[in-house]
Enzyme design. Structure first.
Site, mmCIF file in Angstrom:
data_model
loop_
_atom_site.group_PDB
_atom_site.id
_atom_site.type_symbol
_atom_site.label_atom_id
_atom_site.label_comp_id
_atom_site.label_asym_id
_atom_site.label_seq_id
_atom_site.Cartn_x
_atom_site.Cartn_y
_atom_site.Cartn_z
ATOM 1 N N HIS A 1 3.763 1.566 11.346
ATOM 2 C CA HIS A 1 2.656 1.470 12.305
ATOM 3 C C HIS A 1 2.664 2.592 13.343
ATOM 4 O O HIS A 1 1.712 2.745 14.103
ATOM 5 C CB HIS A 1 2.717 0.128 13.050
ATOM 6 C CG HIS A 1 2.649 -1.068 12.157
ATOM 7 N ND1 HIS A 1 3.750 -1.827 11.843
ATOM 8 C CD2 HIS A 1 1.616 -1.613 11.492
ATOM 9 C CE1 HIS A 1 3.393 -2.797 11.028
ATOM 10 N NE2 HIS A 1 2.115 -2.692 10.797
ATOM 11 N N GLU B 1 0.440 -0.560 16.192
ATOM 12 C CA GLU B 1 -0.316 0.635 15.821
ATOM 13 C C GLU B 1 -1.265 1.040 16.938
ATOM 14 O O GLU B 1 -1.413 2.225 17.251
ATOM 15 C CB GLU B 1 -1.115 0.404 14.536
ATOM 16 C CG GLU B 1 -1.915 1.639 14.121
ATOM 17 C CD GLU B 1 -2.957 1.377 13.048
ATOM 18 O OE1 GLU B 1 -4.033 2.012 13.082
ATOM 19 O OE2 GLU B 1 -2.711 0.533 12.167
ATOM 20 N N CYS C 1 0.859 -1.184 0.000
ATOM 21 C CA CYS C 1 0.000 0.000 0.000
ATOM 22 C C CYS C 1 0.899 1.238 0.000
ATOM 23 O O CYS C 1 2.123 1.151 0.120
ATOM 24 C CB CYS C 1 -0.906 0.017 1.232
ATOM 25 S SG CYS C 1 -0.007 0.169 2.792
ATOM 26 N N ASN D 1 -3.481 -6.644 8.724
ATOM 27 C CA ASN D 1 -4.336 -6.469 7.549
ATOM 28 C C ASN D 1 -4.389 -7.739 6.711
ATOM 29 O O ASN D 1 -5.404 -8.027 6.068
ATOM 30 C CB ASN D 1 -3.896 -5.249 6.729
ATOM 31 C CG ASN D 1 -2.654 -5.491 5.912
ATOM 32 O OD1 ASN D 1 -2.704 -6.047 4.829
ATOM 33 N ND2 ASN D 1 -1.505 -5.085 6.430
ATOM 34 N N THR E 1 -6.431 1.303 11.855
ATOM 35 C CA THR E 1 -6.644 1.611 10.433
ATOM 36 C C THR E 1 -6.900 0.388 9.561
ATOM 37 O O THR E 1 -7.470 0.511 8.479
ATOM 38 C CB THR E 1 -5.437 2.374 9.848
ATOM 39 O OG1 THR E 1 -4.258 1.575 10.002
ATOM 40 C CG2 THR E 1 -5.258 3.717 10.535
ATOM 41 N N CYS F 1 -8.432 2.879 6.994
ATOM 42 C CA CYS F 1 -7.760 3.266 5.758
ATOM 43 C C CYS F 1 -8.556 2.819 4.533
ATOM 44 O O CYS F 1 -9.048 1.689 4.485
ATOM 45 C CB CYS F 1 -6.369 2.633 5.750
ATOM 46 S SG CYS F 1 -5.492 2.806 4.207
ATOM 47 N N HIS G 1 -1.193 -5.154 18.928
ATOM 48 C CA HIS G 1 -0.684 -4.558 17.697
ATOM 49 C C HIS G 1 0.043 -3.243 17.986
ATOM 50 O O HIS G 1 -0.449 -2.401 18.728
ATOM 51 C CB HIS G 1 -1.839 -4.308 16.716
ATOM 52 C CG HIS G 1 -1.383 -4.129 15.304
ATOM 53 N ND1 HIS G 1 -0.813 -2.965 14.847
ATOM 54 C CD2 HIS G 1 -1.407 -4.975 14.248
ATOM 55 C CE1 HIS G 1 -0.511 -3.108 13.569
ATOM 56 N NE2 HIS G 1 -0.857 -4.318 13.176
#
Length: 282
Positions: free
Chosen positions: A76, A128, A13, A224, A166, A194, A126
C-alpha cells in the site's frame, strides 16, 4: 449439489504477488539482519500469520525499526516522509509498494507542485490514502463519496487535481468527475484506479447476474475486498463475505442452485480453492 462459478480474476493481483516475492527473497537471504514490515504488507490475516511464523516483525511506527535492520515497505506504500526517515536512520529499505500505487503517488506529486490542491477520493483510515496525501505539497481534500464532495465548498479561484485511491469504485469516480466538470473548476483528472481493481469489480457485477448468491473471500480490513462486496450488493444479489472456510453459512447456502465465488486481490489461491471445494460438495 450447488453449481459454483468462480471469477477468473479471484485472488492475488500483480502488486500483491510482487510485494510477497520481494519479502520471500529477503527471507531466503541468510546474510541479513532482522526483517520488519511497517504495517501489514497486504491486508490478509492468514498471510500475515504465516510471515510472523517465519520471523518477520510487523512494526506500528518507523521508530520501532532499529538501525541496520531491513524494512519492507508494504504494497500500500507509506507516506513520503516516513520512507525518507527510514533511509536517513540507516535502515535498509526494500520498497514493495505496488507499482500502481507508486504510479499514483508520482502522478499526484507531478500535478500538484504548481499549487494545485489534491482532491482525493478514498478512505480516511486506509494506509494507501495516507501515503497518497503526503505527495501533495499544496494542500489536500479527502472525501469518500460524491455526497461528501458536494458538501465541501470548493473555491473557483483555485486550481485542483483529482485522484482516487487505486481500489476505489470506477463508476462512482466517473460520477465525481462529471460533478466537478459541471462546476466549471480548473481540475486535472488523474486516472489512478487500478485496472485489476476495475476488472475484478466488473467481473463480480457480471457474475452476480448469473447466480443466486455470491461469496466474496478476503480480509475484512482489505479495501478492495469490501468494495467487491459493495458492488455485488448494489446489483441486488445476496452476498456473503468470509475470510476463511469455517465462516461459510453452509446450511443457508444449500438452498442456492448456483453460487458465484470471487476474492479480493490479497486473498491466497489456496483459501479460494478450499472454499470452492466445500461449496461444490454442498
Amino acid at each position: 449439489m450447488s453449481k459454483v462459478v468462480r471469477a477468473e480474476t479471484a485472488g492475488f493481483c500483480m502488486g500483491v504477488d510482487l510485494a510477497l516475492n520481494k519479502l520471500d527473497s529477503l527471507i531466503e537471504n541468510k546474510d541479513r539482519g532482522s526483517i520488519y514490515i511497517l504495517g501489514p504488507i497486504i491486508h490478509n490475516p492468514q498471510v500475515l500469520e504465516e510471515y510472523e511464523k517465519k520471523g518477520v516483525i510487523t512494526a506500528n511506527s518507523a521508530d520501532e525499526i532499529p538501525r541496520g535492520s531491513f524494512a519492507v515497505i508494504r504494497a500500500h506504500g507509506v507516506p513520503q516522509n516516513v520512507e525518507e526517515e527510514l533511509r536517513e536512520r540507516g535502515i535498509n529499505v526494500i520498497d514493495a509498494t505496488c507499482p500502481k500505487v507508486k504510479k499514483a503517488q508520482l502522478l499526484i506529486k507531478r500535478n500538484t507542485t504548481d499549487g494545485r490542491i489534491l482532491l482525493l477520493y478514498g478512505e480516511d483510515s486506509h494506509p494507501e490514502v495516507k501515503g497518497l496525501l503526503s505527495y501533495a505539497p499544496s494542500g489536500t481534500c479527502l472525501f469518500d463519496s460524491t455526497e461528501e464532495l458536494k458538501s465541501i465548498e470548493l473555491d473557483p479561484s483555485k486550481k485542483y487535481c483529482l485522484a482516487a485511491q487505486t481500489t476505489q469504485d470506477r463508476i462512482i469516480y466517473d460520477e465525481i468527475i462529471q460533478y466537478l466538470e459541471s462546476k466549471g473548476l480548473d481540475v486535472i483528472v488523474l486516472n489512478s484506479i487500478c485496472d485489476a481493481t476495475r476488472q475484478r469489480q466488473e467481473e463480480a457485477i457480471a457474475l452476480s447476474s448469473k447466480v443466486d448468491h455470491m461469496i466474496v473471500v478476503g480480509g475484512r480490513i482489505s479495501g478492495n475486498t469490501r468494495r467487491l462486496v459493495q458492488v455485488v450488493e448494489a446489483t441486488g444479489t445476496k452476498c456473503t463475505h468470509v475470510e476463511i472456510a469455517e465462516e461459510l453459512p453452509l446450511n443457508g447456502l444449500k438452498n442456492f442452485k448456483t453460487i458465484g465465488l470471487t476474492a479480493g486481490a490479497s486473498t491466497p489461491k489456496r483459501l479460494v480453492d478450499s472454499i470452492q471445494q466445500i461449496l461444490e460438495e454442498l
